[in-house]
Design a protein around this motif. Structure first.
Motif, mmCIF file in Angstrom:
data_model
loop_
_atom_site.group_PDB
_atom_site.id
_atom_site.type_symbol
_atom_site.label_atom_id
_atom_site.label_comp_id
_atom_site.label_asym_id
_atom_site.label_seq_id
_atom_site.Cartn_x
_atom_site.Cartn_y
_atom_site.Cartn_z
ATOM 1 N N THR A 40 0.701 -1.621 0.330
ATOM 2 C CA THR A 40 -0.019 0.023 0.090
ATOM 3 C C THR A 40 0.355 1.384 0.094
ATOM 4 O O THR A 40 0.402 2.128 -0.523
ATOM 5 C CB THR A 40 -0.945 -0.419 1.261
ATOM 6 O OG1 THR A 40 -1.635 -0.776 1.517
ATOM 7 C CG2 THR A 40 -1.494 1.678 0.961
ATOM 8 N N VAL A 92 -3.825 -5.612 -0.234
ATOM 9 C CA VAL A 92 -3.635 -4.185 0.168
ATOM 10 C C VAL A 92 -4.510 -3.592 -1.559
ATOM 11 O O VAL A 92 -4.762 -2.464 -0.553
ATOM 12 C CB VAL A 92 -2.375 -4.165 -1.555
ATOM 13 C CG1 VAL A 92 -1.950 -2.900 -2.510
ATOM 14 C CG2 VAL A 92 -1.446 -4.637 -1.283
ATOM 15 N N GLN A 95 -7.138 -1.801 1.497
ATOM 16 C CA GLN A 95 -5.967 -0.555 2.078
ATOM 17 C C GLN A 95 -5.987 0.480 1.498
ATOM 18 O O GLN A 95 -6.094 1.271 1.908
ATOM 19 C CB GLN A 95 -4.558 -1.590 2.973
ATOM 20 C CG GLN A 95 -4.710 -2.269 3.715
ATOM 21 C CD GLN A 95 -3.412 -2.366 4.431
ATOM 22 O OE1 GLN A 95 -2.073 -2.327 3.796
ATOM 23 N NE2 GLN A 95 -3.255 -4.009 5.430
ATOM 24 N N LEU A 96 -5.902 0.598 -0.078
ATOM 25 C CA LEU A 96 -5.928 2.008 -0.966
ATOM 26 C C LEU A 96 -7.011 2.778 -0.396
ATOM 27 O O LEU A 96 -7.253 3.090 -0.642
ATOM 28 C CB LEU A 96 -5.428 0.863 -2.107
ATOM 29 C CG LEU A 96 -3.882 0.811 -2.686
ATOM 30 C CD1 LEU A 96 -3.512 0.811 -3.852
ATOM 31 C CD2 LEU A 96 -2.862 2.261 -2.519
#
Length: 281
Positions: A40, A92, A95-96
């Motif tokens: 991230t 990921v 989280q982004l």
């Protein structure tokens, strides 16, 4: 406005869900969630969006299945490595989205769709790879059986929730939702120590993607150490899963229908607000 070049500490404070090391499967708790923050961190600097990360996870999964389907030891090892990459990127993307404040139902939909594609292509690749290696077409049928079983197991809850939505759309009654914030109306059942559940519970667990990934990693290690043992292990695992996955899927669906599980879970989650009329379907 959040910074374009956040520190790892700033990222962790935003993108890691509460109890992220306590809830979920062991690979997510111990590996994917803690390590995904580094991906991230890089993705934010490169301007990569959450949807783009999901596409990358999907492509890595497809490429991994394709490599396994070649039937070659080196392809198998490379394919398992790509499946690990797909699993990691699958954490990921979320989280982004949390960092950029772009979480949406469309992102959740795309994520779930990618999971179902993973079930299909990886399950079929296990059989097709053996068919390519041995020249026996029956292994491709075994791969189809695995893919079908995994897909139905994955769709089990999705179809139930689609039924919930149909009920909600067809009524004029208002409902409040109990068990939100990631909770559930009742605690998840544990591993029964007696009866059929003592056998079926671990069998269901063996079909979960993170457990499949662990098993494929063990087979990849065999491919490096001893090709003959790797092939025997692959044959044994594919045979067992081709028999188990469709049977487990049929059993779970049949039991849910026989027990009225959809109605019971709807009643546990959605509580009608007093004073509203309803049209029941």
């Amino acid at each position: 406005m959040r910074p374009d070049r956040p520190t790892l500490s700033e990222l962790r404070a935003v993108v890691q869900k509460g109890r992220h090391r306590e809830i979920g499967n062991v690979l997510a708790r111990r590996f994917a969630r803690p390590s995904a923050v580094y991906g991230t961190w890089a993705a934010v600097r490169l301007g990569i969006t959450a949807h783009q990360a999901t596409v990358a996870a999907l492509l890595a999964g497809l490429a991994g299945a394709g490599a396994i389907g070649v039937g070659d030891p080196r392809g198998f090892v490379a394919g398992v490595g790509l499946l690990w990459l797909a699993f990691w990127l699958d954490h990921v993307d979320g989280q982004l989205a949390r960092w950029r404040g772009t979480t949406s139902l469309d992102g959740v939909y795309f994520d779930y769709l990618m999971h179902h594609v993973w079930n299909l292509v990886v399950g079929f690749a296990l059989g097709f790879g053996l068919a390519a290696r041995t020249g026996r077409l029956a292994w491709a049928a075994a791969g189809f059986a695995i893919a079908l079983g995994w897909l139905v197991l994955g769709l089990h809850n999705d179809c139930r929730y689609k039924a919930f939505l149909q009920r909600l759309k067809a009524t004029t009654r208002s409902y409040r939702v109990d068990g939100g914030a990631g909770g559930r109306p009742a605690p998840a059942p544990g591993w029964p120590r007696r009866g059929l559940g003592a056998v079926s519970h671990p069998a269901y667990k063996a079909c979960e993607p993170h457990v499949v990934l662990i098993g494929l990693t063990a087979l990849a290690a065999l491919a490096v150490a001893n090709v003959a043992w790797w092939e025997r292990g692959w044959i044994a695992a594919t045979t067992a899963m081709a028999l188990a996955a469709p049977a487990l899927a049929a059993a779970r669906a049949g039991r849910a229908i026989a027990r009225g599980a959809a109605e019971a879970e709807f009643a546990a989650w959605f509580q009608p607000v007093a004073g509203d009329d309803s049209t029941r379907i």
